[in-house]
Every structure is written in structure tokens, then in C-alpha cells.
Design a protein around this motif. Sequence first.
Motif, PDB file in Angstrom:
ATOM      1  N   GLU A 133       0.825  -1.212   0.000  1.00 45.90           N
ATOM      2  CA  GLU A 133       0.000   0.000   0.000  1.00 45.90           C
ATOM      3  C   GLU A 133       0.856   1.258   0.000  1.00 45.90           C
ATOM      4  OE1 GLU A 133      -3.735   1.907   2.573  1.00 45.90           O
ATOM      5  OE2 GLU A 133      -2.809   0.014   3.155  1.00 45.90           O
ATOM      6  N   GLN A 134       1.955   1.235   0.790  1.00 46.81           N
ATOM      7  CA  GLN A 134       2.792   2.433   0.878  1.00 46.81           C
ATOM      8  C   GLN A 134       3.522   2.706  -0.442  1.00 46.81           C
ATOM      9  OE1 GLN A 134       5.807   0.194   3.719  1.00 46.81           O
ATOM     10  NE2 GLN A 134       6.659   2.166   3.121  1.00 46.81           N
ATOM     11  N   GLU A 165       1.237   4.850  -2.295  1.00 49.54           N
ATOM     12  CA  GLU A 165       1.183   6.166  -1.654  1.00 49.54           C
ATOM     13  C   GLU A 165       2.409   7.004  -2.016  1.00 49.54           C
ATOM     14  OE1 GLU A 165      -1.329   4.623   2.282  1.00 49.54           O
ATOM     15  OE2 GLU A 165       0.818   5.081   2.422  1.00 49.54           O
ATOM     16  N   HIS A 166       3.589   6.378  -2.015  1.00 43.87           N
ATOM     17  CA  HIS A 166       4.801   7.117  -2.393  1.00 43.87           C
ATOM     18  C   HIS A 166       4.727   7.579  -3.839  1.00 43.87           C
ATOM     19  CE1 HIS A 166       6.850   5.722   1.306  1.00 43.87           C
ATOM     20  NE2 HIS A 166       7.691   6.718   1.060  1.00 43.87           N
ATOM     21  N   LYS A 177      -5.566   6.984   2.428  1.00 42.40           N
ATOM     22  CA  LYS A 177      -5.561   7.635   3.726  1.00 42.40           C
ATOM     23  C   LYS A 177      -6.222   9.010   3.611  1.00 42.40           C
ATOM     24  CE  LYS A 177      -1.370   5.395   5.445  1.00 42.40           C
ATOM     25  NZ  LYS A 177       0.037   5.589   5.886  1.00 42.40           N
TER      26      LYS A 177
END
Length: 598
Positions: A537-538, A541-542, A571
Amino acid sequence: MKMSVRRSGTFLLQTSPHSHLVASSRFRSLTTETKQGDYPSPTQTQLPKDQKLTDIVDEICKITRTKPRWENTLLSQYPSFNFSDPNFFLLYLNHQNNSFLSLRFLHWLSSHCSFSPDQSSCNVLFDALVDAEACKAAKSLLDYPGFTPKPASLESYIRCLINGGMVEDALDVFVTLKKVGFLPSVSTFNASLLACLKVGRTDLVWTLYERMLESGIVASIDVETVGYLIKAFCAENKVFNGYELLRQVLDKGLCPDNTVFNSLIAGFCKERQYTRVSEILHIMIAMKCNPDIYTYQEVINGLFKRKNAEGFRVFNDLKDRGYFPDRVMYTTVIKGLCDIGLLGEARKLWFEMIQKGLVPNEYTYNVMVYGYFKIGDLVEARKLYEDMCGRGYSENAVSYTTMISGLCLHGRTDEALSLFREMSEKGVACDLIIYNSLIKGLCQKGKLVKATDLLNELLVKGLEPSVSSFTPLIKRLCEVGDTEGAMRLLKDMHDRHLEPIAGTHDYIIIGLCKEGNFVQGMEWLLNMLSWKLKPKEQTFEHLIDSLLQEDRLDDILVVLDLMFREGYRLKESIIHSLVCKFSKENLHLPNLCLEELV
């Protein structure tokens, strides 16, 4: 019991009276007389009665037994003696009574005296070498032109080979015997099947079993053979096939030994099929093949792998029922308790086994030491390690691995490196696990140069690196902005046919985003998805944050679509940034409205 087994699919069993064939091994001594019809022994062969010849043979035997480099001088010592006389070599064999020296002497005769041993001489020497379990020496004798051992000798040779772990050579001998129409006993086949299992060659188990079928020996196959086939299935992670074969055997009123049931239990535990494990235990009891301590050890070990205390309950139940666990069982339970964080219970068992006179061995010590490391009690870990060394257990690769891995787990890399240097000073070989632990620990502490040096060092020493050797370095290089260096390591992994874990690609994408290389980051993400790998997931996001900074709004829509397809949610902070950015640009979002974002 007639049987036809395929490695997958249907199993066919037909009963017939079965018998257990006792292995018959034939041992010949050079000093014993042979039976009528066998090859002639030196005592049976017509030898010159001249006492001078006997004296010469005795002298030559003594020279070849005691004098170094006799090959260089023997001919000059006896210039007129006929070394190529076959009767002389038979007499030499009888007087020397040492198969290894006799083989050496035969090689010398053949190369220096144009000596061609006859069948009788080769038979005598071959059987002596086989009886001495000198399979490689016996194999060298087969190279002599025209020599073919007797079928019974070759069957003994098969057993010699499998005892030496030379299972492929043993299978070649089965082929030779088939050509001359000689059928080895079922016990020889079974011993060979067991040897193949011991060296992990299940492919040879099935090859050998096919040879049994082709030879027509099926009618004599016993329950021992079936047991080895079941074990082969379990070793190949085909435990359900093994179980199906077991059911058919049981239906015929036959019951394999406990080791076969234990293999099935271990296999089902590995597959987390605990209902089947319970069923097998009930079958054993019903067949009056009572589970032994080793059976329950497999059950307990399998239960602990589920990361709960059920294995501990079974262990206590066994003690209540009168079983007496041995040191291995205690160690298994102590390790299981340490793995699930119940060090207090593990500690109680530690003292319980000592109280019962079961002295902890080196493995038990190491299990407890690492258990202390896992809960962060480095003082007790060090104390127990020193106690282990003080009790005479040598500091070897296992104990060093435990300490170095535990210290690296808590960032104590300086202490770990000190132990690492101590290993070299004491001549203890470092294995790959130690190198990987140090590389990971050093990378976590930011000591990238030293970690890279260790990778190069293990390569220089000839150790084959694993995925764990590269992954920490790739992650750290991406974190410090050297994604290019990380990609070089990734290419090195591919060149070595090492498949990186999915997270390695996430590190690369995040590293590219940090460097502002969002285009290549997008390409890498699409490649991951095409390889059926799920990005973290990150990672999404990045990539979204990087694209936002560059106002790559169209690309953001693509990444959002891919992110939602993978089941991730945004988020609140990212939603806020996206809404602000798209509102500022006064854009209408096709196929993506505010409600969908929320």
C-alpha cells in the motif's frame, strides 16, 4: 501382495500370501575354503611345490606390506622372477590376506609386468573388497577387461554401494543383473529403496520400483516396500497420495511400521491438515500399532508450527498418561514455547528436564539462548551462552550463529562482529546464515559499506548467496538514494537465478520516487502487476505523492485505479491532498468522483 503404484493417480493392490524375506549376505574370506562349484581358491589351485617360490612370495608380501615406494625397486630385486604367472598372484592373495594391498599390487602387476588377471583372481579380490565395504576399490576392479563378477557377488556389491551412499551406481548394477537374468532378493531392493530415501533421491525410488515391476518381482513385494513408497510420496509433498496408498494397504490387513505413520503425520502437519493427523492416530491405535514417543513428537512439532499452545497441552497430556519424554521431546517443546513467546513455560521445562536427569545438549541451550534474545533479555542470553561453554560444549558454528543472530536482532552489531572475528581466530567456519544475519543487522544500523564488504567476502569464500544476502542491501541502498546500485544487485540476483521477494520491487519503486524518477517508478509498478506481484500500500502512496509534486494528474488517475483494483483504500491525508490539487486545477474527474475517493 501384488501392487502397481503410479506416482500420481490410481493405486491398484491385489493380495497374495506375503512373506518377509530375510537378507542373505555372503561374506567370503581369502583364508576360507570355497564350496564346490565356486571359483578356485589359492589352496585349491595347483601351485608349484618348490619351497623357494613360497619363500619368494612371503618376501614380496612383506616388502609390499612394509616398504614404502616398493613399486620402484621390486623388479630389480627379483630380475629373473616371473611376476605374470597367474598362480603366483593367487598365492600372493592367500599370503597377503589384505584386499587393499592386493588391489594395489594388482594395479602394479598390470602396468609393469603385462599381467592380465584371470577370472578366478578377480573374483577372489572383488569379493574381498566388497566384504570390506570398499565399494570404490571394488568398482575400480570392474574396469579390468573381461572381468564380470558372479551375479551373487554383484548383489552383495549393491549392498556395499548403498551403504556407501552410491545409490546411482547401485541402480546401474540392477540393470546389469537384469541383462544376465539374475533377480536380486526383495530385501536387496528394499535396502536400496531405503538408501535412496536417505540421500533424498525420491526420483530414484520410483525408478527402482519400476525395475521391480519390470523384473516380475511384484508378487513378492512386502509391506516394507509399500512403506518406502509412502515415505517417498511424503518427501515429495504428495502426502495425500501416500495416505491413499496406506488406506489400500490397511484394507488388505497389512500394517506398516510406526516410521511410515510418522512420515504421514509430519506431512499432514506441514499441510496443516490436523483432522487427518487425528485420523492417523486413531488408525494406529485401532491397528494395535500404538503411537510411540516419536509419533507424538511429530504431532507436537506440527501443532507448535500453528503458533499456539495446543502442542504444549498434548505434551502435558502425554506425561499424565505415563509417557516419558526424552531430551529430544523436551527440546522440541521448549523450542515451540520460545517461538510463541512463552519463555516462562519453556524455562520451567528446562529445569524439569534437568531434574529428571536429562542433561540439556548444545541444541537445547541454543534454543533457550535465542528465546531470551527474542524477548529482549540479552543479559540472560549471554549468561546462558557462557554456561553452555563452561559445561564443555564447544563454540562451533551453531552456537556462534545463535549469538550473532540474536545480537543483530537488537542492533548490537559491534558485539556481533567481535564474535565473528573470534570465529575466524578459532578456526570455526562461517556459514551463510551468519553472513546473512550480519548483513541484515549492519544494513539496519546504516553500516552499508561493511555490509557490502561482507557480501563480497562470502562470494570470495565460495559460499552461494541466497535471497536474504541481497534483500537488506537493496532495501538500504534505496533508502539512501542509490537506487542504481540496488538495481545492479537485483540484476546480480537474476544472473544467479535467485527470485527476489515481492517487497524487493517495492523498495526499488519507493527509491525511484524519492529520487524524483516517477516515470521509471510507474514502469516498475506496471511490471510488478504484470508479474502477478502485489505492491504494498505504501508503494502506491509514495508514487501518488511523487506524482502530485510534479502535477502528473493523469498518471495519478491511473495509479489510483490500479490501487483500488488491488483492494487498498486511501488515507485521509492523501484524499485531502488530491481534492485540493484537483479543485485548484478546476478539473472534472472522469470515472472518479469525490464520493469514490472518500
